[in-house]
Design a protein around this motif. Structure first.
Motif, mmCIF file in Angstrom:
data_model
loop_
_atom_site.group_PDB
_atom_site.id
_atom_site.type_symbol
_atom_site.label_atom_id
_atom_site.label_comp_id
_atom_site.label_asym_id
_atom_site.label_seq_id
_atom_site.Cartn_x
_atom_site.Cartn_y
_atom_site.Cartn_z
ATOM 1 N N LEU A 141 0.900 -1.311 -0.113
ATOM 2 C CA LEU A 141 0.099 0.015 -0.072
ATOM 3 C C LEU A 141 0.883 1.147 0.043
ATOM 4 O O LEU A 141 0.457 2.388 -0.457
ATOM 5 N N TYR A 142 2.060 1.145 0.522
ATOM 6 C CA TYR A 142 2.848 2.476 0.693
ATOM 7 C C TYR A 142 3.280 2.620 -0.756
ATOM 8 O O TYR A 142 3.479 3.835 -1.112
ATOM 9 N N GLN A 144 2.022 1.558 -3.501
ATOM 10 C CA GLN A 144 0.953 2.274 -4.426
ATOM 11 C C GLN A 144 0.792 3.556 -4.143
ATOM 12 O O GLN A 144 0.675 4.359 -5.186
ATOM 13 N N ARG A 145 0.917 4.103 -3.098
ATOM 14 C CA ARG A 145 0.879 5.591 -2.792
ATOM 15 C C ARG A 145 1.796 6.545 -2.978
ATOM 16 O O ARG A 145 1.748 7.453 -3.750
ATOM 17 N N PHE A 146 3.186 5.983 -2.795
ATOM 18 C CA PHE A 146 4.339 6.812 -2.694
ATOM 19 C C PHE A 146 5.482 6.557 -3.767
ATOM 20 O O PHE A 146 6.219 7.109 -4.231
ATOM 21 N N HIS A 176 -8.620 3.165 -9.998
ATOM 22 C CA HIS A 176 -7.750 3.751 -8.978
ATOM 23 C C HIS A 176 -8.135 3.471 -7.476
ATOM 24 O O HIS A 176 -7.648 4.085 -6.625
ATOM 25 N N THR A 177 -8.418 2.264 -7.300
ATOM 26 C CA THR A 177 -8.981 1.838 -5.962
ATOM 27 C C THR A 177 -7.876 1.613 -5.190
ATOM 28 O O THR A 177 -7.077 0.707 -5.608
ATOM 29 N N VAL A 178 -7.519 1.980 -3.908
ATOM 30 C CA VAL A 178 -6.270 1.567 -3.182
ATOM 31 C C VAL A 178 -7.304 1.050 -1.760
ATOM 32 O O VAL A 178 -7.631 1.927 -1.032
ATOM 33 N N GLY A 179 -6.583 0.157 -1.381
ATOM 34 C CA GLY A 179 -7.123 -0.356 0.167
ATOM 35 C C GLY A 179 -7.330 -1.879 0.006
ATOM 36 O O GLY A 179 -6.993 -2.328 -0.750
ATOM 37 N N GLU A 212 -1.857 -1.636 -11.213
ATOM 38 C CA GLU A 212 -2.157 -1.467 -9.933
ATOM 39 C C GLU A 212 -2.364 -2.714 -9.258
ATOM 40 O O GLU A 212 -1.977 -3.074 -8.009
ATOM 41 N N LYS A 240 0.979 -4.106 -8.363
ATOM 42 C CA LYS A 240 1.573 -3.574 -6.993
ATOM 43 C C LYS A 240 1.068 -4.588 -5.922
ATOM 44 O O LYS A 240 1.726 -4.725 -4.914
#
Length: 432
Positions: A65-66, A68-70, A224-227, A359, A362
């Motif tokens: 998740l990190y 994915q975001r950064f 673009h869903t993250v979680g 995505e 990842k």
């Protein structure tokens, strides 16, 4: 992305594969070493592997998740910081001769390695042509094999003392002499881990000042869903689900084969710890490294899944010999196993992420790295079997069964099943 723009990133990211090889392949040295320093049995000493691989289980999803975001680069930096910190914690753990403190240090190093693996495996796959992704990942993993060779040889030289007292000799020592001996055994880990921390800090600096591309983002999932909810949807891909299962059993088998090798060599061939460590590094792990390079070459002519199935079956056959024979025949059958298991991790990984979006790749990488918890479970099972059967040789039936799962994945489990086209009614229901 051009080859020129990816060359330096590929070189730097490939160097990371060497780092987690050090973590994993120093454990077979630490297990018999700390078994002496802390007076442990096989089950208790297996907690060294457990502390490392539990960290993978706990940290893998946050790492994904990190990332994915950064992005990839910041994931690498976090991993290197944690790795260096954990290596430095080994020093006070040895001074205090605290087994719990030592397990904590290993956990922190493994947390750093989790970030690095979560980033490096998919990053190498997207840095270049899709058609050669499996070969590129196997090539990068070959340098993981180099670390697998270096770690046990240097660990055997600088960590293992070669002094192996019998329980009767230890009982005959006075308390002061015993404490001095145990502390001297614990202290031998300090310098090697201080050097490791220094190397990691240098690599950290190089990454800070190097520009890294983030890969081809054209295939990012439209939502673009993250979680976590999005994370579990990835298991709709059956080939990916089987990849996670297969990776669990493969990693467990790999760790189990190496972790008790020194104990096994003493049991079946009466070999001393230093000689066993050298044999493990200079023959078994050299075979592991050569297996990676030769496997990469063979994949030009043989489908990766087919090679995986054949190698899985050969590992099963070799372990049958290792369990049910004795002496040099049994020992060298076990020595041959790493050559054939060499391609398994990167091949399962690459086959598992085929057909996924960027995505999905990842977050899917997180689950594949998370499945490394097999390395915590299988050595524990082997320790339990060894204690119950009073034979570390019988315990090698556990990795034998694990390789059967790998064989199945290469045979049938890898197949990508394309989703069926939706009917008009299903499309209308989705739009409501």
């Amino acid at each position: 992305m051009s080859k020129k723009s990816t060359l330096i990133p590929i070189i730097l990211v490939t160097s990371l594969f060497f780092l987690w090889a050090l973590l994993h392949n120093l454990n077979p040295i630490l297990i018999p070493h700390l078994r002496k320093a802390f007076a442990l049995d096989d089950l208790q000493s297996s907690l060294i592997d457990t502390s490392a691989y539990i960290s993978y289980f706990v940290v893998a999803i946050p790492a994904g998740l990190y990332m994915q975001r950064f992005g990839y680069k910041k994931g690498v930096l976090v991993g290197l910081v944690l790795y260096a910190l954990g290596a430095l914690l080994v020093i006070p753990a040895a001074s205090e001769r605290s087994y719990l403190f030592f397990l904590t240090a290993i956990f922190v190093i493994a947390a750093g390695a989790t970030f690095l693996e979560t980033v490096a495996n998919p990053y190498i796959s997207v840095l270049g042509d899709k058609e050669t992704a499996t070969q590129r990942l196997n090539f990068a993993q070959s340098f993981n094999g180099l670390g697998a060779v270096v770690a046990p040889i240097l660990g055997g030289k600088f960590i293992l003392s070669g002094i192996e007292h019998s329980p009767e000799e230890l009982a005959a020592m006075g308390q002061a002499s015993l404490n001095t001996y145990l502390q001297s055994e614990a202290d031998t880990v300090k310098v090697p881990y201080l050097v490791i921390a220094g190397v990691v800090v240098v690599l950290l600096i190089l990454f800070v000042f190097t520009r890294l591309p983030e890969g081809d983002e054209r295939e990012v999932d439209d939502t673009h869903t993250v979680g976590v909810n999005f994370s579990f949807k990835i298991f709709k891909h059956k080939h990916f689900l089987w990849a996670v299962i297969s990776q669990f059993f493969y990693v467990g088998a790999q760790v189990g084969v190496g972790s008790f090798f020194i104990r096994y060599a003493n049991h079946v061939a009466n070999m001393g710890e230093k000689n066993a460590a050298y044999l493990f590094g200079s023959v078994a792990m050299v075979g592991f490294m050569l297996g990676r390079f030769s496997g990469t070459f063979l994949m030009k002519y043989i489908r990766p899944a087919s090679l995986l199935a054949v190698y899985g079956l050969l590992c099963v056959l070799l372990l049958i010999i290792a369990v049910f024979t004795a002496g040099d025949v049994a020992l060298y059958a076990l020595v041959a196993v790493p050559f054939f298991m060499s391609i398994m991790y990167p091949t399962i990984f690459s086959l598992g992420i085929q057909g996924l979006t960027n995505e999905e790749t990842k977050i899917g990488s997180s689950f594949l790295v998370m499945s490394i918890i097999g390395g915590a479970v299988v050595p524990l099972l082997m320790g339990l079997v060894s204690v119950a059967a009073h034979s570390i040789q019988i315990a090698y039936l556990v990795p034998l069964l694990c390789f059967l799962v790998v064989f199945y994945y290469g045979w049938k489990g890898y197949v990508v099943i394309k989703p069926k086209a939706k009917s008009i009614l299903e499309v209308m229901n989705d739009e409501r």
